[in-house]
Design an enzyme around this catalytic site. Structure first.
Site, short mmCIF file in Angstrom:
data_model
loop_
_atom_site.label_atom_id
_atom_site.label_comp_id
_atom_site.label_asym_id
_atom_site.label_seq_id
_atom_site.Cartn_x
_atom_site.Cartn_y
_atom_site.Cartn_z
CG HIS A 31 -0.55 0.09 2.60
ND1 HIS A 31 -1.03 -0.83 3.65
CD2 HIS A 31 0.68 0.60 3.06
CE1 HIS A 31 -0.25 -0.48 4.77
NE2 HIS A 31 0.90 0.24 4.35
CG HIS B 114 0.61 4.79 7.59
ND1 HIS B 114 -0.48 3.93 6.90
CD2 HIS B 114 1.60 4.00 7.30
CE1 HIS B 114 0.17 2.99 6.23
NE2 HIS B 114 1.43 2.93 6.65
CG HIS C 254 8.81 -1.09 2.96
ND1 HIS C 254 8.19 -2.18 3.30
CD2 HIS C 254 8.18 0.00 3.51
CE1 HIS C 254 7.13 -1.89 3.84
NE2 HIS C 254 7.08 -0.63 4.11
CD GLU D 66 3.51 -1.83 6.24
OE1 GLU D 66 3.52 -0.54 6.61
OE2 GLU D 66 3.71 -2.05 5.30
#
Length: 279
Positions: free
Chosen positions: A12, A59, A193, A240
């Site tokens: 996402h 977030h 990441h 995640e």
């Protein structure tokens, strides 16, 4: 009764949403990345799900360090797009399915999962970018959405096994809902990441590929991956991926892979995507 027919997982990355909003998806940097979602857009149009249980992480838009729910389910009728510092994304409001959401909350809590019930929250790129990837830029989203926010920002996040078990509980809850509904469950975030520190920009394609493989070939093995392996192999934000295990846990053992896409880089991030038909 309601039924979970499929599971979808995708990264996402916020830059994907910006590329869509600014009409950059056919530019050379982005074209190959977005091409991997064309199959899914056609497939979603054919499948026409009534409801999507969309697993994502907030977030610091709806939650901050004052309130950190491990699992939070949205039970509202409508959710607006959050302003993450540059204005809300130009996307439709997200329309919920309050009856099914409350049913899932009740069933999961009685199934000994301590869900946080949310009746008012804005949803950020973690939820809206996957919708844009699968549905483009419609005047309204073609399905109702039940947001399920998971804490993968502040330690400790839930274990992969706990996420899997929650997926199983959600599947039981959906199956006991009396309305005839075609339900999909999406897991979002990842893949490898890292956004900060000396390893910023880390991408581990072999590890990501193995994770995708095991979603169908050996999903049980994914349940036992410890937090430290996600950190070491997939970077600080790779955790995640436990949200994908909620999706996978909600599907049967015979789930079949229909489509896969993997692309690097997209804003220093590995983009992963898979579609599974429920077994």
């Amino acid at each position: 009764m309601a039924r979970i027919t499929a599971g979808v997982a995708t990264s996402h990355v916020p830059a994907l949403g910006a590329a869509i909003d600014l009409g950059k998806t056919r530019e050379p940097y982005w074209a190959d990345c977005f091409a991997g979602y064309e199959w899914t857009r056609r497939w979603e149009s054919e499948q026409a799900p009534d409801v999507i249980v969309l697993v994502y992480n907030d977030h610091a838009s709806a939650f901050d360090m004052n309130v950190i729910p491990t699992f939070a389910i949205g039970c509202a009728e409508r959710y607006v797009s959050a302003d993450e510092g540059w204005g809300p994304r130009p996307v439709p409001d997200v329309i919920g399915h309050a009856d099914l959401a409350w049913h899932i909350a009740q069933c999961c809590i009685l199934d000994e999962f301590d869900m946080t019930i949310i009746n008012d929250m804005a949803v950020d790129h973690g939820l809206t970018v996957p919708l844009s990837l699968m549905f483009g830029q419609p005047a309204q989203w073609p399905a109702r959405i039940i947001p399920l926010a998971v804490n993968v920002v502040t330690y400790p996040p839930p274990s992969g096994n706990r996420c899997w078990l929650l997926g199983e509980a959600i599947a039981r809850a959906v199956a006991s809902f009396p309305e005839d509904l075609n339900v999909q469950i999406w897991g979002t975030g990842g893949m490898s990441h890292q956004l900060q520190g000396s390893r910023a920009g880390l991408i581990n394609k072999p590890w990501d590929t193995a994770f995708l493989d095991r979603l169908t070939a050996d999903p049980e093995a994914l349940r036992g991956i410890p937090h430290i392996e996600y950190l070491r192999e997939a970077g600080s934000e790779g955790i995640e991926l436990v949200m994908w295990l909620i999706m996978r846990g909600a599907l049967g053992p015979g789930a079949r892979e229909l489509h896969r896409h993997y692309h690097v880089p997209a804003s220093n991030t590995a983009v992963g995507h898979i579609v599974l038909e429920n077994g």
